[in-house]
Write an enzyme that holds these catalytic residues in place. Structure first.
Site, PDB file in Angstrom:
ATOM      1  N   ARG A 160       0.813  -0.907  -0.188  1.00 38.14           N
ATOM      2  CA  ARG A 160      -0.152  -0.120  -0.004  1.00 38.14           C
ATOM      3  C   ARG A 160       0.976   1.113  -0.065  1.00 38.14           C
ATOM      4  O   ARG A 160       1.956   1.387   0.669  1.00 38.14           O
ATOM      5  CB  ARG A 160      -0.990  -0.012   1.300  1.00 38.14           C
ATOM      6  CG  ARG A 160      -1.801   1.174   1.109  1.00 38.14           C
ATOM      7  CD  ARG A 160      -2.768   1.044   2.184  1.00 38.14           C
ATOM      8  NE  ARG A 160      -3.672   2.448   2.209  1.00 38.14           N
ATOM      9  CZ  ARG A 160      -4.611   2.976   3.242  1.00 38.14           C
ATOM     10  NH1 ARG A 160      -4.754   2.205   4.116  1.00 38.14           N
ATOM     11  NH2 ARG A 160      -5.338   3.960   2.794  1.00 38.14           N
ATOM     12  N   ARG A 174      -7.151  -0.625  -2.376  1.00 36.50           N
ATOM     13  CA  ARG A 174      -5.970  -0.810  -1.485  1.00 36.50           C
ATOM     14  C   ARG A 174      -5.832  -2.432  -1.346  1.00 36.50           C
ATOM     15  O   ARG A 174      -6.802  -3.039  -1.214  1.00 36.50           O
ATOM     16  CB  ARG A 174      -6.198  -0.084  -0.523  1.00 36.50           C
ATOM     17  CG  ARG A 174      -7.180  -0.343   0.540  1.00 36.50           C
ATOM     18  CD  ARG A 174      -7.785   0.808   1.448  1.00 36.50           C
ATOM     19  NE  ARG A 174      -8.620   1.485   0.662  1.00 36.50           N
ATOM     20  CZ  ARG A 174      -9.386   2.449   1.121  1.00 36.50           C
ATOM     21  NH1 ARG A 174      -9.371   2.616   2.381  1.00 36.50           N
ATOM     22  NH2 ARG A 174     -10.196   3.288   0.432  1.00 36.50           N
ATOM     23  N   ASP A 177      -5.987  -2.473   4.352  1.00 31.86           N
ATOM     24  CA  ASP A 177      -6.174  -1.063   5.138  1.00 31.86           C
ATOM     25  C   ASP A 177      -6.233  -1.469   6.516  1.00 31.86           C
ATOM     26  O   ASP A 177      -7.289  -2.544   6.828  1.00 31.86           O
ATOM     27  CB  ASP A 177      -7.222  -0.588   4.535  1.00 31.86           C
ATOM     28  CG  ASP A 177      -7.613   0.691   5.217  1.00 31.86           C
ATOM     29  OD1 ASP A 177      -6.894   1.506   5.774  1.00 31.86           O
ATOM     30  OD2 ASP A 177      -8.802   1.378   4.976  1.00 31.86           O
ATOM     31  N   ASP A 179      -6.870   0.212  10.422  1.00 35.52           N
ATOM     32  CA  ASP A 179      -7.649   1.680  10.969  1.00 35.52           C
ATOM     33  C   ASP A 179      -7.785   1.449  12.349  1.00 35.52           C
ATOM     34  O   ASP A 179      -8.572   0.507  12.999  1.00 35.52           O
ATOM     35  CB  ASP A 179      -8.972   2.564  10.402  1.00 35.52           C
ATOM     36  CG  ASP A 179      -8.446   3.091   8.904  1.00 35.52           C
ATOM     37  OD1 ASP A 179      -7.356   3.504   8.829  1.00 35.52           O
ATOM     38  OD2 ASP A 179      -9.382   2.861   8.195  1.00 35.52           O
TER      39      ASP A 179
END
Length: 390
Positions: A160, A174, A177, A179
């Site tokens: 990424r 992507r 990911d 978060d």
């Protein structure tokens, strides 16, 4: 649990007020508990943050030496991370990223539990492949910003583009990911509401941290509008031995936020006669090798293929020829089967036990022939682990 977002000078002045015993005007603080975020590294700022992470009280002098790194890492805190991918082998990308996050952390991150995975349509930028999403509960001795740094390193290692000069489209495709959604916080006020000058006795409070910097905001600012976040988080809440996971700002559990979001979506669709019936926003899936998925928002049809000479369901007519057995599997697929189940030992009343070598000789050639013609998921009906592994 609140935010005291300030400059380095503000932190210094607040600390000096504490040392002098002065009263601090707290009229602009909305909460008793305060998290200090400094924008300039210093011993003073790091020592206050060190206290917030549960490492004990800072020395009562701005000239003290740096806090011992081992002391800073003495307390495990819980955090929740959203995971997703929509490029390449999505499940493999997620699995490898989580493995790396733990393995490359120098024993500062440990994964506690994971949610189910869900297939979701992209939000914001819709012209891209569907996402595979989930959520993970971890424990860490890292600060939130240190955890973010570890996450970015893992994402970069999986392809990424996350650098400061990134040209990647925001909300675009992507390979992986991660978060940070929620993070444990510490009480930092005395019982009378005054600012605490020591945090030695403070205990971690679940998912209570509220912070905002230029690179990180906790809780995640858009989690309440995303079913692909709230559905997996509700999984973790159900697995939490009856304990609720509460949003520290909205003061709602994950299940309550999910219910509110779905109610809002339903209300927005009322009266829209031109709109086709909406598919489920976050569909639970069973990931399979080569990025295949079994979706649980529909009936999954299994085709049964017995390759035993004494089957009571089909008379053993597919036991003498690998070719005929494979041809039957392809007919089942054509007729709508989503998965083929192959069995090499009869379970009819009075049937004799089949030895493992014989069972392997029956099922393996048939499975190989099916796989040569189709990538359909195949299950094996057996009571022997050696057959399942083969």
């Amino acid at each position: 649990r609140g935010v005291f977002s300030c400059s380095y000078r503000d932190v210094v002045e607040r600390h000096r007020c504490i040392q002098r015993g002065d009263t601090i005007d707290a009229s602009h603080y909305s909460r008793r508990s305060t998290t200090v975020i400094s924008r300039r590294p210093s011993f003073l700022a790091s020592s206050i943050l060190h206290q917030l992470r549960g490492g004990g009280s800072a020395r009562n002098s701005s000239t003290s030496s740096t806090v011992n790194n081992n002391e800073q890492r003495s307390s495990w805190q819980r955090a929740y991370i959203a995971v997703g991918a929509n490029l390449g082998d999505r499940y493999r990308n997620i699995a490898e990223a989580l493995t790396a996050l733990e393995a490359e952390s120098d024993n500062t991150i440990r994964i506690i539990r994971t949610s189910y995975l869900r297939m979701t349509a992209p939000m914001y930028v819709t012209d891209q492949p569907a996402f595979l999403n989930g959520a993970v509960e971890i424990e860490t001795t890292l600060s939130p910003l240190e955890l973010l740094s570890s996450i970015k390193k893992v994402e970069s290692g999986r392809g990424r583009d996350v650098g400061p000069d990134s040209t990647a489209l925001r909300y675009g495709p992507r390979p992986v990911d991660l978060d940070i959604l929620l993070f444990d916080g510490y009480e930092v006020a005395n019982p009378d509401g005054s600012a605490a000058d020591t945090l030695d006795e403070n205990e971690s409070t679940a998912s209570s941290l509220v912070m905002q910097t230029e690179v990180l905001e906790i809780p995640h600012p858009r989690m309440a509008e995303r079913e692909f976040v709230l559905s997996p988080m509700s999984d973790l809440e159900r697995k939490n031995n009856g304990g609720k996971i509460t949003h520290p700002v909205l003061n709602k559990t994950m299940a309550e936020l999910l219910h509110s979001l779905r109610s809002s979506q339903s209300n927005n669709q009322v009266g829209d006669t031109n709109k086709e019936e909406e598919e489920e926003e976050a569909v639970r899936v069973l990931p399979l090798p080569r990025d295949r998925m079994l979706l649980f928002n529909q009936t999954v049809i299994m085709g049964i293929l017995n390759v035993t000479p004494d089957s009571f369901s089909d008379g053993g007519k597919y036991s003498n020829s690998t070719e005929s057995a494979a041809a039957q599997a392809l007919r089942l697929i054509k007729d709508g089967a989503d998965i083929i189940d192959v069995g090499g030992e009869s379970t009819r009343p009075g049937a004799e036990e089949t030895a493992v070598p014989e069972e392997l000789a029956r099922v393996v050639p048939v499975i190989e022939s099916i796989r040569a013609e189709s990538d359909i998921p195949i299950s094996i009906d057996t009571r022997h682990s050696a057959v399942a592994r083969a």
